[in-house]
Motif scaffolding. Structure first.
Motif, PDB file in Angstrom:
ATOM      1  N   ILE A 173      -0.664  12.343  -4.246  1.00  0.00           N
ATOM      2  CA  ILE A 173      -2.123  12.380  -4.441  1.00  0.00           C
ATOM      3  C   ILE A 173      -2.474  12.414  -5.929  1.00  0.00           C
ATOM      4  O   ILE A 173      -3.336  11.670  -6.397  1.00  0.00           O
ATOM      5  CB  ILE A 173      -2.725  13.611  -3.714  1.00  0.00           C
ATOM      6  CG1 ILE A 173      -2.571  13.452  -2.199  1.00  0.00           C
ATOM      7  CG2 ILE A 173      -4.193  13.786  -4.075  1.00  0.00           C
ATOM      8  CD1 ILE A 173      -2.923  14.700  -1.415  1.00  0.00           C
ATOM      9  N   LEU A 174      -1.776  13.286  -6.680  1.00  0.00           N
ATOM     10  CA  LEU A 174      -2.035  13.377  -8.123  1.00  0.00           C
ATOM     11  C   LEU A 174      -1.707  12.058  -8.822  1.00  0.00           C
ATOM     12  O   LEU A 174      -2.474  11.573  -9.667  1.00  0.00           O
ATOM     13  CB  LEU A 174      -1.195  14.500  -8.729  1.00  0.00           C
ATOM     14  CG  LEU A 174      -1.821  15.890  -8.808  1.00  0.00           C
ATOM     15  CD1 LEU A 174      -0.812  16.870  -9.381  1.00  0.00           C
ATOM     16  CD2 LEU A 174      -3.076  15.885  -9.651  1.00  0.00           C
ATOM     17  N   GLY A 175      -0.555  11.497  -8.492  1.00  0.00           N
ATOM     18  CA  GLY A 175      -0.135  10.243  -9.112  1.00  0.00           C
ATOM     19  C   GLY A 175      -1.092   9.109  -8.811  1.00  0.00           C
ATOM     20  O   GLY A 175      -1.426   8.302  -9.687  1.00  0.00           O
ATOM     21  N   LEU A 235       5.287   7.182  -7.475  1.00  0.00           N
ATOM     22  CA  LEU A 235       6.458   6.622  -6.796  1.00  0.00           C
ATOM     23  C   LEU A 235       7.438   7.720  -6.382  1.00  0.00           C
ATOM     24  O   LEU A 235       8.032   7.662  -5.305  1.00  0.00           O
ATOM     25  CB  LEU A 235       7.152   5.598  -7.703  1.00  0.00           C
ATOM     26  CG  LEU A 235       6.375   4.309  -7.978  1.00  0.00           C
ATOM     27  CD1 LEU A 235       7.099   3.468  -9.016  1.00  0.00           C
ATOM     28  CD2 LEU A 235       6.154   3.518  -6.696  1.00  0.00           C
ATOM     29  N   LEU A 236       7.601   8.735  -7.247  1.00  0.00           N
ATOM     30  CA  LEU A 236       8.488   9.849  -6.913  1.00  0.00           C
ATOM     31  C   LEU A 236       7.947  10.632  -5.717  1.00  0.00           C
ATOM     32  O   LEU A 236       8.698  11.029  -4.821  1.00  0.00           O
ATOM     33  CB  LEU A 236       8.657  10.767  -8.127  1.00  0.00           C
ATOM     34  CG  LEU A 236       9.607  11.959  -7.956  1.00  0.00           C
ATOM     35  CD1 LEU A 236      11.000  11.491  -7.550  1.00  0.00           C
ATOM     36  CD2 LEU A 236       9.682  12.776  -9.245  1.00  0.00           C
ATOM     37  N   GLY A 237       6.631  10.864  -5.717  1.00  0.00           N
ATOM     38  CA  GLY A 237       6.008  11.547  -4.581  1.00  0.00           C
ATOM     39  C   GLY A 237       6.170  10.761  -3.301  1.00  0.00           C
ATOM     40  O   GLY A 237       6.465  11.324  -2.230  1.00  0.00           O
ATOM     41  N   MET A 238       6.006   9.442  -3.387  1.00  0.00           N
ATOM     42  CA  MET A 238       6.188   8.581  -2.219  1.00  0.00           C
ATOM     43  C   MET A 238       7.628   8.658  -1.710  1.00  0.00           C
ATOM     44  O   MET A 238       7.867   8.691  -0.495  1.00  0.00           O
ATOM     45  CB  MET A 238       5.838   7.139  -2.604  1.00  0.00           C
ATOM     46  CG  MET A 238       5.668   6.200  -1.423  1.00  0.00           C
ATOM     47  SD  MET A 238       5.396   4.488  -1.952  1.00  0.00           S
ATOM     48  CE  MET A 238       3.946   4.679  -2.973  1.00  0.00           C
ATOM     49  N   GLY A 244       1.045   4.876 -16.957  1.00  0.00           N
ATOM     50  CA  GLY A 244       2.499   4.785 -16.871  1.00  0.00           C
ATOM     51  C   GLY A 244       3.132   6.062 -16.351  1.00  0.00           C
ATOM     52  O   GLY A 244       4.041   6.027 -15.507  1.00  0.00           O
ATOM     53  N   PHE A 245       2.659   7.212 -16.847  1.00  0.00           N
ATOM     54  CA  PHE A 245       3.225   8.491 -16.422  1.00  0.00           C
ATOM     55  C   PHE A 245       2.944   8.741 -14.945  1.00  0.00           C
ATOM     56  O   PHE A 245       3.823   9.163 -14.193  1.00  0.00           O
ATOM     57  CB  PHE A 245       2.625   9.623 -17.264  1.00  0.00           C
ATOM     58  CG  PHE A 245       3.151  10.985 -16.917  1.00  0.00           C
ATOM     59  CD1 PHE A 245       4.383  11.404 -17.373  1.00  0.00           C
ATOM     60  CD2 PHE A 245       2.405  11.846 -16.129  1.00  0.00           C
ATOM     61  CE1 PHE A 245       4.871  12.661 -17.042  1.00  0.00           C
ATOM     62  CE2 PHE A 245       2.883  13.096 -15.794  1.00  0.00           C
ATOM     63  CZ  PHE A 245       4.118  13.508 -16.254  1.00  0.00           C
ATOM     64  N   ASN A 246       1.718   8.434 -14.512  1.00  0.00           N
ATOM     65  CA  ASN A 246       1.331   8.740 -13.136  1.00  0.00           C
ATOM     66  C   ASN A 246       1.894   7.761 -12.122  1.00  0.00           C
ATOM     67  O   ASN A 246       2.065   8.128 -10.960  1.00  0.00           O
ATOM     68  CB  ASN A 246      -0.200   8.806 -13.017  1.00  0.00           C
ATOM     69  CG  ASN A 246      -0.750  10.129 -13.491  1.00  0.00           C
ATOM     70  OD1 ASN A 246      -0.675  11.129 -12.787  1.00  0.00           O
ATOM     71  ND2 ASN A 246      -1.282  10.144 -14.694  1.00  0.00           N
TER      72      ASN A 246
END
Length: 291
Positions: free
Chosen positions: A74-76, A28-31, A21-23
Motif C-alpha cells: 500500500i505504501l509503495g 515490488l517487495l511488498g507484492m 524509484g524507492f517506492n
C-alpha cells in the motif's frame, strides 16, 4: 489544464523520481511478500478453507508476511503512483500513513520501556499459547525451533513449560512417545554431530533437574531474549533510529513534492481575454509576449 499556462515554479525531478524509484522497489517487495504468504496458505490448504485461518491456537507466521507485505504494498503503491502522476492525494496519503506507522513505533517503544513487567507477562503468555499449538502448524513449529536454537533456550521460562503441550506433558494418560520430553531444538548442540538427532529430547524431563542441563538448554526464552537485548542494545537502538530517520526523510520528501506540485498549480493563470479575440497569428505573438 487546457488554455492555461504557468511560469516560474517547477516540480523537482530529482525528488519526484527518487520517491518513484524507492517506492517501486518497496511496492515490488511488498507484492513478493504477499505472494509468498498466499503460496504458503495455498500449500497448507488454507485458501480452500478460509475458516481454518482462525482455528490455529498460536501464531501463524504467514500472517507476518501478509501484514508486512500488505503495508509495504500500500505504501509503495501510494508513493510510486503519487510521485509519477504528481497526485497530491496519494502523496499526502503516503505521508500520513508513514507518519502513523512512525507514531505507533514510537508509542510502542515508550510503552515497552515503561511497562517492562507487563510486556514480559504478555510475552510469556504469547510463547505458552504457541507451545500449545506447536504440532498444529508446520510453520509455527519451525519458528519455535528456530527461536529455541538461536537463543539456546527451552520454553518461555524453562523446559517445564512444555507440559502445556498435549504431546510433551508428563501426565499418566499421555500415550505420546514424546511424553515428558522436549523438542529437539531444546537440546544442547554437539559439534561432533553432523546429523540432527530429532529424538534427543525424548524422556529428558523424567530425569532429575541436575541431569537435564547436560542434555538440554534449561534457560527460558524470555530471559534469554532479555539478555540478548541487553547485549545488543546499541545495534537494536541503531536499527530503530535508522528506520525512524528513513521514515522522517520519506515524509519530508513527499511533503516537499506536494508543495512543489501545489505551487505549480497555483501559478497556472488563464490567458488574457484579448487573446481570444485576436487572429491566430496575432494570438501566438501575444502568447509569446505574455510569457
Amino acid at each position: 489544464m487546457s488554455g492555461n499556462y504557468y511560469k516560474g515554479n517547477e516540480v523537482s525531478c530529482c525528488i519526484k523520481y527518487f520517491i518513484f524509484g524507492f517506492n517501486i522497489l518497496f511496492w515490488l517487495l511488498g507484492m513478493a511478500l504477499v505472494a509468498i504468504g498466499l503460496w504458503a496458505w495455498s500449500e497448507k490448504g488454507v485458501l480452500s478453507n478460509i475458516s481454518s485461518i482462525t482455528d490455529l491456537g498460536g501464531l501463524d507466521p504467514v500472517w507476518l508476511f501478509m501484514v508486512v507485505g500488505g503495508i509495504m504494498f500500500i505504501l509503495g503503491f501510494a508513493g510510486c503512483i503519487g510521485a509519477l502522476r504528481e497526485n497530491t492525494f496519494l502523496l499526502k496519503f503516503f505521508s500520513v500513513f508513514l507518519g502513523i506507522i512512525f507514531f505507533l513505533e514510537l508509542t510502542t517503544g515508550i510503552l515497552a520501556f515503561v511497562f517492562k513487567d507487563w510486556i514480559k507477562d504478555q510475552l510469556n503468555l504469547f510463547i505458552n499459547n504457541n507451545i500449545r499449538a506447536y504440532r498444529d502448524d508446520i510453520d509455527l513449529q519451525n519458528l519455535i525451533d528456530f527461536t529455541q536454537e538461536y537463543w539456546d533456550c527451552c520454553g518461555a521460562f524453562g523446559a517445564d513449560d512444555w507440559n502445556l503441550n498435549i504431546y510433551f506433558n508428563c501426565t499418566d494418560g499421555n500415550p505420546s512417545r514424546e511424553k515428558c520430553g522436549v523438542p529437539f531444538s531444546c537440546c544442547t548442540k554437539d559439534p561432533a554431530e553432523d546429523v540432527i538427532n530429532t529424538q534427543c529430547g525424548y524422556d529428558i524431563r523424567a530425569k532429575p533437574d541436575s541431569e537435564q542441563k547436560d542434555y538440554i538448554n534449561v534457560k527460558g526464552c524470555v530471559p534469554q531474549f532479555e539478555k540478548w537485548l541487553q547485549d545488543n542494545l546499541t545495534l537494536v537502538a541503531g536499527i530503530f533510529i535508522g528506520v525512524a530517520l528513513l521514515q522522517i526523510f520519506g515524509i519530508c520528501l513527499a511533503q516537499n513534492l506536494v508543495s512543489d506540485i501545489e505551487a505549480v498549480r497555483a501559478s497556472w493563470v488563464p490567458p488574457p481575454l484579448s487573446m481570444h479575440r485576436l487572429p491566430p497569428q496575432s494570438s501566438k505573438k501575444a502568447s509569446a509576449y505574455y510569457s
